[in-house]
Design a protein around this motif. Structure first.
Motif, mmCIF file in Angstrom:
data_model
loop_
_atom_site.group_PDB
_atom_site.id
_atom_site.type_symbol
_atom_site.label_atom_id
_atom_site.label_comp_id
_atom_site.label_asym_id
_atom_site.label_seq_id
_atom_site.Cartn_x
_atom_site.Cartn_y
_atom_site.Cartn_z
ATOM 1 N N ASP A 9 -67.141 -22.119 16.849
ATOM 2 C CA ASP A 9 -67.839 -21.437 15.757
ATOM 3 C C ASP A 9 -69.130 -20.772 16.228
ATOM 4 O OD1 ASP A 9 -66.299 -22.255 13.055
ATOM 5 O OD2 ASP A 9 -66.227 -23.900 14.491
ATOM 6 N N HIS A 11 -69.571 -17.455 15.868
ATOM 7 C CA HIS A 11 -69.829 -16.446 14.836
ATOM 8 C C HIS A 11 -70.731 -15.330 15.363
ATOM 9 C CE1 HIS A 11 -67.890 -18.279 11.271
ATOM 10 N NE2 HIS A 11 -68.114 -19.415 11.925
ATOM 11 N N ASP A 44 -63.414 -18.969 15.530
ATOM 12 C CA ASP A 44 -64.555 -18.282 14.924
ATOM 13 C C ASP A 44 -65.545 -17.861 16.002
ATOM 14 O OD1 ASP A 44 -63.395 -18.423 12.468
ATOM 15 O OD2 ASP A 44 -64.911 -19.695 11.545
ATOM 16 N N HIS A 79 -62.293 -16.418 10.978
ATOM 17 C CA HIS A 79 -63.124 -15.218 11.067
ATOM 18 C C HIS A 79 -62.650 -14.266 12.161
ATOM 19 C CE1 HIS A 79 -66.754 -15.783 8.407
ATOM 20 N NE2 HIS A 79 -66.162 -16.963 8.295
#
Length: 250
Positions: A9, A11, A44, A79
């Motif tokens: 993650d 991001h 992600d 994502h």
């Protein structure tokens, strides 16, 4: 034994904040004085699934401008976007099929599995991926301890945000594990909180989030603790197949 570093993650979204947090973790891992066999990145990686975000990820992970100190193994999260992921991160032709890969080491194997559903936040290991897992484990002949790594945990983690977007059809995964004693553990991300539990009699380890940490209901208001340091983990698969995990911050 097999020693794995684990991040999740990131991001990456083009902001300095996201880049700086990923760089902090990378520097800790790249400067380790001892042996690590591979780095797992459980989804992600990008925030919006754009080619530019994956190009940055490739640079940060040493996949373009130099050799990382160990293999970097990745799988997508909700994502992520499969075609840009393949093209800009992996350097492969863009396509929309599941992104699955196996990596065999001297002491164990790691299956990086795609639990993303394009356009949705929930996760699922689809029939193509289940068939690939079965074929891959067959080729390993049941003699090699194996880890399955994917993005979405198949169990509740006691927070309404990740619990709303779990892995669908967990019974299918449980049935696979019942048939496959060589699978010694599950490694996931998605929840932005380091956690350890069990699923279908196997250890299930959830990686910390690099971008922010989940604040549990009893820790206060607001889900995202953006001031907590980025986290990562080390997983060790012993010669007898036992999985041990250690959690760190950068």
């Amino acid at each position: 034994m097999l020693v794995l570093a684990h991040i999740s993650d990131l991001h990456l979204d083009g902001t300095r904040r996201a880049t700086e947090r990923a760089e902090r973790v990378r520097e800790r891992l790249w400067e380790l004085p001892g042996r690590v066999d591979a780095l797992l990145v459980t989804g992600d990686i990008a925030d919006h699934g754009t080619e530019a975000e994956y190009e940055e990820a490739a640079r940060l992970l040493g996949l373009r401008d130099g050799e990382p100190p160990f293999p970097v193994l990745t799988c997508p999260g909700n994502h992520d976007s499969r075609a840009p992921y393949r093209k800009a991160l992996l350097g492969q032709p863009a396509s929309e099929g599941p992104v699955n890969s196996v990596h065999v080491f001297d002491d164990a194997a790691v299956l990086m599995c795609d639990s993303s559903i394009p356009g949705q936040d929930e996760g699922e290991l689809d029939e193509e991926t289940y068939a690939w897992i079965g074929t891959t484990l067959d080729e390993l002949d049941g003699t090699v301890p194996a880890l399955l790594a994917f993005h979405h945990p198949p169990v509740a983690l006691h927070h309404p945000l990740p619990d709303a977007y779990q892995l669908r059809r967990p019974a299918s995964l449980a049935a696979l594990l019942e048939r496959r004693p060589e699978v010694v553990g599950l490694i996931t991300g998605h929840a932005h909180t380091p956690a350890a539990t069990a699923f279908a009699g196997r250890p299930l380890v959830v990686g910390a989030g690099v971008t922010w940490t989940l604040r549990l209901p009893w820790e206060g208001e607001g889900a995202a603790d953006r001031d907590a340091p980025p986290g990562f983990a080390f997983h060790v698969v012993a010669d007898d197949g036992r999985l041990t995990s250690h959690f760190r911050t950068a």
